[in-house]
Design a protein around this motif. Structure first.
Motif, PDB file in Angstrom:
ATOM      1  N   ALA A  63     -16.519  57.405  89.745  1.00 33.34           N
ATOM      2  CA  ALA A  63     -16.073  56.771  88.524  1.00 33.34           C
ATOM      3  C   ALA A  63     -15.492  55.748  88.755  1.00 33.34           C
ATOM      4  N   GLU A  64     -14.639  55.580  89.928  1.00 22.85           N
ATOM      5  CA  GLU A  64     -13.930  54.281  90.036  1.00 22.85           C
ATOM      6  C   GLU A  64     -14.787  53.090  90.382  1.00 22.85           C
ATOM      7  N   MET A  65     -15.654  53.757  91.340  1.00 17.66           N
ATOM      8  CA  MET A  65     -16.721  52.439  91.796  1.00 17.66           C
ATOM      9  C   MET A  65     -17.807  52.079  90.694  1.00 17.66           C
ATOM     10  N   LYS A  66     -18.077  53.041  90.035  1.00 19.50           N
ATOM     11  CA  LYS A  66     -18.903  52.638  88.809  1.00 19.50           C
ATOM     12  C   LYS A  66     -18.151  51.493  87.777  1.00 19.50           C
ATOM     13  N   GLU A  67     -16.830  52.019  87.706  1.00 17.27           N
ATOM     14  CA  GLU A  67     -15.984  50.796  86.884  1.00 17.27           C
ATOM     15  C   GLU A  67     -16.010  49.453  87.281  1.00 17.27           C
ATOM     16  N   GLU A  68     -15.686  49.666  88.780  1.00 18.66           N
ATOM     17  CA  GLU A  68     -15.545  48.418  89.410  1.00 18.66           C
ATOM     18  C   GLU A  68     -17.258  47.659  89.288  1.00 18.66           C
ATOM     19  N   ALA A  69     -18.261  48.489  89.520  1.00 15.39           N
ATOM     20  CA  ALA A  69     -19.567  47.919  89.204  1.00 15.39           C
ATOM     21  C   ALA A  69     -19.811  47.098  87.967  1.00 15.39           C
ATOM     22  N   MET A  70     -19.251  47.862  86.826  1.00 16.62           N
ATOM     23  CA  MET A  70     -19.279  47.440  85.526  1.00 16.62           C
ATOM     24  C   MET A  70     -18.902  45.957  85.275  1.00 16.62           C
ATOM     25  N   LYS A  71     -17.514  46.042  86.064  1.00 13.60           N
ATOM     26  CA  LYS A  71     -16.637  44.726  85.784  1.00 13.60           C
ATOM     27  C   LYS A  71     -17.480  43.724  86.483  1.00 13.60           C
ATOM     28  N   LEU A  72     -18.229  43.731  87.379  1.00 16.48           N
ATOM     29  CA  LEU A  72     -18.842  42.603  88.055  1.00 16.48           C
ATOM     30  C   LEU A  72     -20.216  42.275  87.220  1.00 16.48           C
ATOM     31  N   GLY A  73     -20.567  43.210  86.439  1.00 15.34           N
ATOM     32  CA  GLY A  73     -21.697  42.892  85.499  1.00 15.34           C
ATOM     33  C   GLY A  73     -22.951  43.837  86.151  1.00 15.34           C
ATOM     34  N   GLY A  74     -22.805  44.720  86.769  1.00 17.13           N
ATOM     35  CA  GLY A  74     -23.711  45.695  87.150  1.00 17.13           C
ATOM     36  C   GLY A  74     -24.234  46.475  86.302  1.00 17.13           C
ATOM     37  N   ASN A  75     -25.348  47.196  86.534  1.00 22.99           N
ATOM     38  CA  ASN A  75     -25.850  48.417  85.756  1.00 22.99           C
ATOM     39  C   ASN A  75     -26.071  49.637  86.738  1.00 22.99           C
ATOM     40  N   ALA A  76     -25.974  49.397  87.964  1.00 18.81           N
ATOM     41  CA  ALA A  76     -26.284  50.414  88.928  1.00 18.81           C
ATOM     42  C   ALA A  76     -25.624  50.200  90.168  1.00 18.81           C
ATOM     43  N   VAL A  77     -25.660  51.137  91.042  1.00 19.33           N
ATOM     44  CA  VAL A  77     -24.829  51.143  92.377  1.00 19.33           C
ATOM     45  C   VAL A  77     -25.949  51.572  93.245  1.00 19.33           C
ATOM     46  N   VAL A  78     -26.312  50.770  94.343  1.00 20.86           N
ATOM     47  CA  VAL A  78     -27.458  51.244  95.200  1.00 20.86           C
ATOM     48  C   VAL A  78     -26.536  51.637  96.669  1.00 20.86           C
ATOM     49  N   GLY A  79     -27.137  52.326  97.584  1.00 17.60           N
ATOM     50  CA  GLY A  79     -26.881  52.163  99.019  1.00 17.60           C
ATOM     51  C   GLY A  79     -25.611  53.088  99.160  1.00 17.60           C
ATOM     52  N   VAL A  80     -25.060  54.024  98.171  1.00 21.80           N
ATOM     53  CA  VAL A  80     -23.642  54.536  98.295  1.00 21.80           C
ATOM     54  C   VAL A  80     -23.515  55.323  99.432  1.00 21.80           C
ATOM     55  N   ASP A  81     -22.260  55.685 100.041  1.00 20.03           N
ATOM     56  CA  ASP A  81     -21.989  56.126 101.277  1.00 20.03           C
ATOM     57  C   ASP A  81     -20.687  56.685 100.702  1.00 20.03           C
ATOM     58  N   CYS A  98     -15.824  56.124  98.553  1.00 18.15           N
ATOM     59  CA  CYS A  98     -17.280  55.775  98.346  1.00 18.15           C
ATOM     60  C   CYS A  98     -17.389  54.378  98.305  1.00 18.15           C
ATOM     61  N   SER A  99     -18.720  53.770  98.691  1.00 16.90           N
ATOM     62  CA  SER A  99     -18.903  52.265  98.474  1.00 16.90           C
ATOM     63  C   SER A  99     -20.471  52.253  98.471  1.00 16.90           C
ATOM     64  N   GLY A 100     -20.664  51.133  97.820  1.00 15.66           N
ATOM     65  CA  GLY A 100     -22.129  50.966  97.503  1.00 15.66           C
ATOM     66  C   GLY A 100     -22.312  49.309  97.218  1.00 15.66           C
ATOM     67  N   THR A 101     -23.294  49.085  96.738  1.00 12.09           N
ATOM     68  CA  THR A 101     -23.506  47.611  96.110  1.00 12.09           C
ATOM     69  C   THR A 101     -23.837  47.634  94.580  1.00 12.09           C
ATOM     70  N   ALA A 102     -22.821  46.913  93.958  1.00 13.50           N
ATOM     71  CA  ALA A 102     -23.288  46.708  92.197  1.00 13.50           C
ATOM     72  C   ALA A 102     -24.583  45.835  92.472  1.00 13.50           C
ATOM     73  N   VAL A 103     -25.444  46.362  91.568  1.00 15.54           N
ATOM     74  CA  VAL A 103     -26.677  45.322  91.290  1.00 15.54           C
ATOM     75  C   VAL A 103     -27.115  45.579  89.525  1.00 15.54           C
ATOM     76  N   THR A 104     -27.698  44.597  89.160  1.00 15.95           N
ATOM     77  CA  THR A 104     -28.470  44.653  87.896  1.00 15.95           C
ATOM     78  C   THR A 104     -29.813  45.037  88.063  1.00 15.95           C
ATOM     79  N   LEU A 105     -30.200  46.108  87.425  1.00 13.38           N
ATOM     80  CA  LEU A 105     -31.930  46.428  87.541  1.00 13.38           C
ATOM     81  C   LEU A 105     -32.441  45.791  86.473  1.00 13.38           C
ATOM     82  N   GLY A 106     -33.579  45.239  86.832  1.00 12.28           N
ATOM     83  CA  GLY A 106     -34.574  44.474  85.844  1.00 12.28           C
ATOM     84  C   GLY A 106     -35.222  45.565  84.966  1.00 12.28           C
TER      85      GLY A 106
END
Length: 106
Positions: A63-81, A98-106
């Protein structure tokens, strides 16, 4: 928000990469849980209390990781470990990260 361990989301194009996002949670194990867990270890079986704490910590870290992704403008997180570490002098604390890459899916 889609969260996946894969580097892509099938059928979706990654429109933008926003960077690495993380979530960390550290939980302490209390004396009573330790006592019941050792009894379970002696007689065999699973330690339900530890499993509950671990599941809660994992949900909170994600949940913390998802919140950080949203703050960066992402709507998904890929490559989560997901990683689990025992901390403290007597192994009395558990860290879930956990860590991953925040992305915006088209």
């Amino acid at each position: 928000m889609i969260v996946t361990t894969t580097p892509t989301v099938q059928g979706r194009e990654i429109a933008a990469y926003h960077g690495i996002v993380t979530g960390e949670v550290i939980v302490g194990a209390n004396l009573f849980r330790d006592l019941f867990a050792s009894i379970t270890d002696l007689v065999g079986g699973r330690s339900g209390k530890y499993e509950e704490v671990l599941a809660r910590a994992r949900r909170e870290a994600i949940a913390e990781m998802k919140e950080e992704a949203m703050k960066l403008g992402g709507n998904a997180v890929v490559g989560v470990d997901l990683d689990y570490e025992v901390l403290g002098q007597n192994g009395s604390m558990l860290m879930v990260s956990c860590s991953g890459t925040a992305v915006t899916l088209g």
